[in-house]
Design a protein around this motif. Structure first.
Motif, mmCIF file in Angstrom:
data_model
loop_
_atom_site.group_PDB
_atom_site.id
_atom_site.type_symbol
_atom_site.label_atom_id
_atom_site.label_comp_id
_atom_site.label_asym_id
_atom_site.label_seq_id
_atom_site.Cartn_x
_atom_site.Cartn_y
_atom_site.Cartn_z
ATOM 1 N N GLN A 7 -30.816 -12.290 -2.628
ATOM 2 C CA GLN A 7 -31.150 -11.315 -2.373
ATOM 3 C C GLN A 7 -30.493 -9.988 -3.126
ATOM 4 O O GLN A 7 -30.837 -8.861 -3.196
ATOM 5 C CB GLN A 7 -30.899 -10.876 -0.969
ATOM 6 C CG GLN A 7 -31.834 -11.844 0.084
ATOM 7 C CD GLN A 7 -31.384 -11.568 1.478
ATOM 8 O OE1 GLN A 7 -30.202 -11.551 1.759
ATOM 9 N NE2 GLN A 7 -32.333 -12.066 2.362
ATOM 10 N N LYS A 8 -29.271 -10.406 -3.604
ATOM 11 C CA LYS A 8 -28.511 -9.498 -4.392
ATOM 12 C C LYS A 8 -28.941 -9.359 -5.892
ATOM 13 O O LYS A 8 -28.441 -8.367 -6.398
ATOM 14 C CB LYS A 8 -26.807 -10.005 -4.206
ATOM 15 C CG LYS A 8 -26.308 -9.666 -2.872
ATOM 16 C CD LYS A 8 -24.993 -9.868 -2.932
ATOM 17 C CE LYS A 8 -24.219 -9.717 -1.578
ATOM 18 N NZ LYS A 8 -22.782 -9.909 -1.961
ATOM 19 N N LEU A 9 -29.518 -10.538 -6.539
ATOM 20 C CA LEU A 9 -29.777 -10.602 -7.835
ATOM 21 C C LEU A 9 -30.773 -9.389 -8.202
ATOM 22 O O LEU A 9 -30.339 -8.772 -9.065
ATOM 23 C CB LEU A 9 -30.350 -11.826 -8.059
ATOM 24 C CG LEU A 9 -30.483 -12.053 -9.733
ATOM 25 C CD1 LEU A 9 -29.255 -12.028 -10.325
ATOM 26 C CD2 LEU A 9 -31.094 -13.512 -9.978
ATOM 27 N N PRO A 10 -31.636 -9.037 -7.263
ATOM 28 C CA PRO A 10 -32.464 -7.972 -7.866
ATOM 29 C C PRO A 10 -31.632 -6.532 -7.964
ATOM 30 O O PRO A 10 -31.830 -5.894 -8.910
ATOM 31 C CB PRO A 10 -33.571 -7.765 -6.840
ATOM 32 C CG PRO A 10 -33.845 -9.060 -6.400
ATOM 33 C CD PRO A 10 -32.247 -9.657 -6.287
ATOM 34 N N LEU A 11 -30.903 -6.353 -7.083
ATOM 35 C CA LEU A 11 -30.002 -5.097 -7.181
ATOM 36 C C LEU A 11 -29.146 -5.268 -8.698
ATOM 37 O O LEU A 11 -28.902 -4.467 -9.265
ATOM 38 C CB LEU A 11 -29.176 -5.001 -6.196
ATOM 39 C CG LEU A 11 -28.257 -3.708 -5.965
ATOM 40 C CD1 LEU A 11 -29.080 -2.569 -5.971
ATOM 41 C CD2 LEU A 11 -27.181 -3.806 -4.761
ATOM 42 N N ILE A 84 -30.422 -12.939 -17.422
ATOM 43 C CA ILE A 84 -29.866 -13.111 -16.089
ATOM 44 C C ILE A 84 -30.172 -14.658 -15.501
ATOM 45 O O ILE A 84 -29.430 -15.198 -14.960
ATOM 46 C CB ILE A 84 -30.699 -12.443 -15.117
ATOM 47 C CG1 ILE A 84 -30.579 -10.827 -15.493
ATOM 48 C CG2 ILE A 84 -30.675 -12.470 -13.822
ATOM 49 C CD1 ILE A 84 -29.218 -10.222 -15.338
ATOM 50 N N GLU A 85 -31.522 -15.099 -16.000
ATOM 51 C CA GLU A 85 -31.443 -16.672 -15.343
ATOM 52 C C GLU A 85 -30.300 -17.554 -16.182
ATOM 53 O O GLU A 85 -29.764 -18.426 -15.433
ATOM 54 C CB GLU A 85 -32.930 -17.105 -15.845
ATOM 55 C CG GLU A 85 -32.978 -18.569 -15.199
ATOM 56 C CD GLU A 85 -34.227 -19.240 -15.852
ATOM 57 O OE1 GLU A 85 -34.966 -19.862 -14.916
ATOM 58 O OE2 GLU A 85 -34.739 -18.874 -16.936
ATOM 59 N N ARG A 86 -30.204 -17.469 -17.176
ATOM 60 C CA ARG A 86 -29.051 -18.063 -17.831
ATOM 61 C C ARG A 86 -27.575 -17.759 -17.471
ATOM 62 O O ARG A 86 -26.870 -18.961 -17.412
ATOM 63 C CB ARG A 86 -29.275 -17.751 -19.545
ATOM 64 C CG ARG A 86 -30.189 -18.541 -20.368
ATOM 65 C CD ARG A 86 -29.772 -18.615 -21.771
ATOM 66 N NE ARG A 86 -29.751 -17.300 -22.393
ATOM 67 C CZ ARG A 86 -30.816 -16.480 -22.669
ATOM 68 N NH1 ARG A 86 -32.177 -17.130 -22.632
ATOM 69 N NH2 ARG A 86 -30.603 -15.344 -23.104
ATOM 70 N N SER A 87 -27.519 -16.753 -16.969
ATOM 71 C CA SER A 87 -26.004 -16.424 -16.547
ATOM 72 C C SER A 87 -25.838 -16.747 -15.071
ATOM 73 O O SER A 87 -24.792 -17.035 -14.797
ATOM 74 C CB SER A 87 -25.740 -14.940 -16.823
ATOM 75 O OG SER A 87 -26.558 -13.901 -16.432
ATOM 76 N N PRO A 92 -34.827 -13.417 -11.934
ATOM 77 C CA PRO A 92 -34.487 -12.177 -11.193
ATOM 78 C C PRO A 92 -35.684 -11.579 -10.446
ATOM 79 O O PRO A 92 -35.974 -10.758 -9.809
ATOM 80 C CB PRO A 92 -34.102 -10.984 -12.500
ATOM 81 C CG PRO A 92 -34.529 -11.613 -13.577
ATOM 82 C CD PRO A 92 -34.643 -13.321 -13.334
ATOM 83 N N GLY A 93 -36.945 -12.032 -10.836
ATOM 84 C CA GLY A 93 -38.270 -11.480 -10.299
ATOM 85 C C GLY A 93 -38.535 -11.630 -8.831
ATOM 86 O O GLY A 93 -39.418 -11.496 -8.414
ATOM 87 N N GLY A 94 -37.564 -12.733 -8.350
ATOM 88 C CA GLY A 94 -38.171 -13.403 -6.933
ATOM 89 C C GLY A 94 -39.190 -14.367 -7.246
ATOM 90 O O GLY A 94 -39.700 -14.916 -7.972
ATOM 91 N N ASP A 95 -39.848 -14.248 -5.950
ATOM 92 C CA ASP A 95 -41.150 -15.189 -5.984
ATOM 93 C C ASP A 95 -42.476 -14.637 -6.289
ATOM 94 O O ASP A 95 -43.314 -15.081 -6.305
ATOM 95 C CB ASP A 95 -41.031 -15.895 -4.206
ATOM 96 C CG ASP A 95 -40.071 -16.885 -3.981
ATOM 97 O OD1 ASP A 95 -39.473 -17.348 -5.025
ATOM 98 O OD2 ASP A 95 -39.648 -16.835 -2.891
#
Length: 100
Positions: A7-11, A84-87, A92-95
């Motif tokens: 939930q925090k990742l998109p922000l 972002i995915e690597r780190s 980040p796009g969610g589902d």
């Protein structure tokens, strides 16, 4: 991964996306200017309100510019998402798929 992190990742991605979008826009603008110079041997692309340019030339310029911007935006978005995915280990796009 926990739901809280997802939930925090998109922000967390928003500032990265903003910087990539700005840089991508600048890069796409430069690429379009160079491409137009190769296509038409002119420094300036036609503007839709230029009375000395025809429909075909204006629409060609718009199509080329749109294609370049879409390719650059997609490349920048994908690069940011992969970083972002690597780190973080989370995409980040969610589902959901596709653009907002």
């Amino acid at each position: 991964m926990g739901k809280k992190k997802k939930q925090k990742l998109p922000l967390a991605y928003k500032p990265v996306g903003f910087v990539l979008g700005w840089a991508g826009g600048a890069l796409a603008g430069m690429a379009f200017q160079k491409t137009w110079k190769v296509i038409r041997h002119e420094d300036d692309a036609p503007d839709a309100l230029d009375p000395d340019r025809g429909w075909g030339e204006i629409l060609l310029a718009a199509a080329v510019q749109g294609a370049i911007f879409a390719v650059v935006r997609s490349a920048m978005d994908r690069t940011g998402a992969k970083a972002i995915e690597r780190s973080t280990g989370v995409w980040p796009g969610g589902d959901k798929g596709g653009r907002d």
